[in-house]
Design an enzyme around this catalytic site. Structure first.
Site, PDB file in Angstrom:
ATOM      1  CE  LYS A  16      -2.379  -0.822   3.762  1.00 13.13           C
ATOM      2  NZ  LYS A  16      -1.764  -2.104   4.160  1.00 13.13           N
ATOM      3  NE  ARG A  91      -3.728  -0.714  10.217  1.00  9.53           N
ATOM      4  CZ  ARG A  91      -2.692  -0.222   9.554  1.00  9.53           C
ATOM      5  NH1 ARG A  91      -2.738   0.984   9.026  1.00  9.53           N
ATOM      6  NH2 ARG A  91      -1.611  -0.949   9.408  1.00  9.53           N
ATOM      7  NE  ARG A 130       7.348  -2.716   5.286  1.00  4.18           N
ATOM      8  CZ  ARG A 130       6.019  -2.605   5.399  1.00  4.18           C
ATOM      9  NH1 ARG A 130       5.299  -2.362   4.328  1.00  4.18           N
ATOM     10  NH2 ARG A 130       5.445  -2.755   6.561  1.00  4.18           N
ATOM     11  NE  ARG A 163       6.841   0.060   9.651  1.00  2.00           N
ATOM     12  CZ  ARG A 163       5.625  -0.021   9.091  1.00  2.00           C
ATOM     13  NH1 ARG A 163       5.443   0.421   7.863  1.00  2.00           N
ATOM     14  NH2 ARG A 163       4.616  -0.520   9.738  1.00  2.00           N
ATOM     15  NE  ARG A 174       2.460  -4.307  11.172  1.00  2.00           N
ATOM     16  CZ  ARG A 174       3.405  -4.047  10.270  1.00  2.00           C
ATOM     17  NH1 ARG A 174       4.623  -4.509  10.441  1.00  2.00           N
ATOM     18  NH2 ARG A 174       3.129  -3.324   9.220  1.00  2.00           N
TER      19      ARG A 174
HETATM   20  P1  AMP Z   1       1.368   0.939   8.832  1.00  2.00           P
HETATM   21  O1  AMP Z   1       2.535   1.819   8.576  1.00  2.00           O
HETATM   22  O2  AMP Z   1       0.147   1.345   8.079  1.00  2.00           O
HETATM   23  O3  AMP Z   1       1.699  -0.518   8.662  1.00  2.00           O
HETATM   24  O4  AMP Z   1       0.975   1.126  10.382  1.00  2.00           O
HETATM   25  C1  AMP Z   1       1.904   0.799  11.399  1.00  2.00           C
HETATM   26  C2  AMP Z   1       1.178   0.734  12.730  1.00  2.00           C
HETATM   27  O5  AMP Z   1       0.631   2.018  13.045  1.00  2.00           O
HETATM   28  C3  AMP Z   1      -0.006  -0.223  12.812  1.00  2.00           C
HETATM   29  O6  AMP Z   1       0.391  -1.558  13.070  1.00  2.00           O
HETATM   30  C4  AMP Z   1      -0.791   0.381  13.967  1.00  2.00           C
HETATM   31  O7  AMP Z   1      -0.192   0.086  15.212  1.00  2.00           O
HETATM   32  C5  AMP Z   1      -0.609   1.883  13.714  1.00  2.00           C
HETATM   33  N1  AMP Z   1      -1.665   2.383  12.817  1.00  2.00           N
HETATM   34  C6  AMP Z   1      -1.531   2.848  11.551  1.00  2.00           C
HETATM   35  N2  AMP Z   1      -2.695   3.231  11.032  1.00  2.00           N
HETATM   36  C7  AMP Z   1      -3.631   3.001  11.979  1.00  2.00           C
HETATM   37  C8  AMP Z   1      -5.031   3.149  12.044  1.00  2.00           C
HETATM   38  N3  AMP Z   1      -5.737   3.624  11.001  1.00  2.00           N
HETATM   39  N4  AMP Z   1      -5.665   2.807  13.201  1.00  2.00           N
HETATM   40  C9  AMP Z   1      -4.988   2.346  14.252  1.00  2.00           C
HETATM   41  N5  AMP Z   1      -3.654   2.141  14.266  1.00  2.00           N
HETATM   42  C10 AMP Z   1      -2.969   2.461  13.131  1.00  2.00           C
END
Ligand code: AMP
Length: 220
Positions: A16, A91, A130, A163, A174
């Protein structure tokens, strides 16, 4: 002209972020990534960053109210006047409802929800290989999309890092959290006839070509 809002849906590691960056470049819309916003707050050691980190490190979702407020703050900024490519938000069903209300306030709505899908087995390999750039969050993969020089971002020369939540222990949770809390949004947007499914196992360029073609159909 009405603003355009594209919501990218899909499991963690499906691409994404990579696709959102390409789409933003091609369409001129702003890339809004909730994960990047949280990571920026962690880097800047804000109160929000401290709170978010405690959830992110476990692979859990940050509470809805906090996340919604952060996205709203971002979308009201003038650079988002023409719309945005939303990556990682909404989400949960609560966030989807909040987004709908928020966009109605801007006299807009979600125009399209590309759902990038892939086999869960592939996701672990994708996430664990990654590497992310420290300066701007550009994304690489040691096997599928390696940088020209190991450990250095091709685009801005900054250092690449893995990360914390991309490490194997957190990744499984996740994916589980995605299945439990985010996957219901697939049906939600399908019922609204906004969903377009794209096979995320294809090469990066093929995925972006399909996404751009779908966007062109809804953005006049
Ligand atoms: P991402 O970079 O989108 O993979 O997000 C990394 C982490 O940020 C996720 O595993 C959540 O802990 C937090 N996070 C990101 N977006 C959201 C969201 N819309 N709602 C809740 N937690 C989020």
């Amino acid at each position: 002209m009405a603003a355009t809002y594209i919501v990218l849906l899909g499991p963690p590691g499906v691409g994404k972020g990579t696709q959102a960056k390409i789409l933003a470049e091609q369409t001129g819309l702003i890339h809004v990534s909730s994960g990047d916003l949280f990571r920026e707050n962690i880097k800047n050691q804000t109160e929000l960053g401290r709170l978010a980190k405690s959830f992110m490190d476990q692979g859990e979702l940050v509470p809805d109210d906090v996340t919604v407020a952060m996205i709203k703050d971002r979308l009201v900024r003038p650079d988002c006047a023409a719309g945005a490519i939303l990556d990682g938000f909404p989400r949960t069903p609560v966030q989807a409802e909040a987004l709908h209300t928020m966009l109605a306030g801007f006299k807009g709505d979600t125009n399209l929800v590309p759902f990038i899908n892939a086999d869960p087995k592939m996701l672990v390999e994708r996430i664990c290989g990654r590497w992310t750039c420290k300066a701007k969050g550009h994304i690489y993969h040691e096997k599928f999309n390696p940088p020209k020089v190991a450990g250095i971002c091709d685009l801005d020369g900054s250092e690449l890092y893995q990360r914390e939540d991309d490490k194997a222990e957190t990744v499984t949770n996740r994916i589980k959290v995605y299945m439990d809390q985010t996957a219901p949004l697939i049906d939600h947007y399908r019922k609204q006839k906004k969903l377009v499914e794209v096979d995320g196992a294809q090469p990066i360029e093929k995925v972006s070509d399909e996404l751009l073609a779908a966007i062109k159909k809804v953005v006049k």
